[in-house]
Design a protein around this motif. Structure first.
Motif, mmCIF file in Angstrom:
data_model
loop_
_atom_site.group_PDB
_atom_site.id
_atom_site.type_symbol
_atom_site.label_atom_id
_atom_site.label_comp_id
_atom_site.label_asym_id
_atom_site.label_seq_id
_atom_site.Cartn_x
_atom_site.Cartn_y
_atom_site.Cartn_z
ATOM 1 N N THR A 186 81.810 10.168 23.517
ATOM 2 C CA THR A 186 81.571 8.735 23.647
ATOM 3 C C THR A 186 80.085 8.468 23.727
ATOM 4 N N GLU A 187 79.711 7.221 23.580
ATOM 5 C CA GLU A 187 78.326 6.813 23.791
ATOM 6 C C GLU A 187 78.276 5.384 24.295
ATOM 7 N N GLU A 234 67.862 15.605 26.471
ATOM 8 C CA GLU A 234 69.219 16.136 26.467
ATOM 9 C C GLU A 234 69.485 16.870 27.768
ATOM 10 N N ASN A 287 79.155 14.726 24.384
ATOM 11 C CA ASN A 287 80.045 15.561 23.602
ATOM 12 C C ASN A 287 80.407 16.745 24.499
ATOM 13 N N LEU A 309 70.323 5.007 24.865
ATOM 14 C CA LEU A 309 71.620 5.384 24.305
ATOM 15 C C LEU A 309 71.988 6.747 24.875
ATOM 16 N N VAL A 310 73.146 6.819 25.526
ATOM 17 C CA VAL A 310 73.648 8.056 26.116
ATOM 18 C C VAL A 310 74.851 8.494 25.289
ATOM 19 N N SER A 311 74.780 9.701 24.718
ATOM 20 C CA SER A 311 75.847 10.222 23.855
ATOM 21 C C SER A 311 76.398 11.502 24.465
ATOM 22 N N VAL A 355 74.787 16.255 26.682
ATOM 23 C CA VAL A 355 74.587 14.807 26.743
ATOM 24 C C VAL A 355 73.208 14.546 26.158
ATOM 25 N N LYS A 356 73.135 13.630 25.198
ATOM 26 C CA LYS A 356 71.858 13.287 24.564
ATOM 27 C C LYS A 356 71.447 11.883 24.962
#
Length: 187
Positions: A132-133, A41, A69, A65-67, A55-56
């Protein structure tokens, strides 16, 4: 030994969902846990040092996978990149270095000589939020690999002021760095 075989056989019957007790009802199955995926993260801060979100990153079969918020981001489209150094010093975040580019390619997914491994899709802020991701195929969280973002000086993720044009080397004309986060593994 016979007892161990019975227990193994019972487990197989229960896991397959068959009725072991002859009631005609299926027994509950026991979920088998897959190995934990590598995760990381980045806590994002803006040029004033205020936290704007997280960002995770989760390693998967198709890439990472980049998520995102994020909050308090200027509305509109913004370039997003992974940078070569895990350092985010305000106010310009120049300490994060250039885009992550272990294969020495040109910038941009539309550049025939590109892209950088750290070139990511543009993100859109609406009402100050980016939620978004997407999957980043050019990077890995696995240490020791050529495209691992966890090298000796780490990596950062940087949000830029403007949209990335996906072709102009070296930065896609994405403008100033407006938020930055050091990417750290989650253990």
């Amino acid at each position: 030994m016979k007892r161990n075989l019975f227990l193994i056989g019972t487990s197989i019957i229960l896991l397959s969902g068959c009725s072991f007790f002859g009631t005609g009802e299926k027994e509950a199955t026991i979920p088998v846990a897959a190995p934990e995926a590598l995760q990381a993260e980045a806590k994002m801060t803006n040029t004033e040092g205020n936290e704007v979100g997280v960002v995770k990153f989760t390693e998967g079969d198709e890439g990472v996978l980049v998520s995102l918020n994020l909050t308090n981001v200027p509305d509109g489209k913004h370039g997003l990149h992974i940078h070569t150094v895990g350092k985010c010093e305000q106010p310009t975040f120049e300490s994060a270095g250039a885009h992550f580019n272990p294969a020495n390619k040109k910038h941009g997914i539309e550049n025939p000589e590109g892209p950088h491994a750290g070139d990511l899709p543009n993100v859109n802020a609406e009402n100050g939020q980016v939620v978004t991701e997407f999957v980043a195929k050019g990077i890995t969280l696995e240490q020791g690999m050529a495209n691992s973002i966890f090298d000796e000086d780490g990596s950062a993720i940087v949000l830029h002021e403007n949209v990335d044009d996906y072709k102009t080397d070296p930065t896609g004309n994405s403008g100033a760095r407006i938020a930055c986060g050091v990417i750290t593994p989650i253990e």
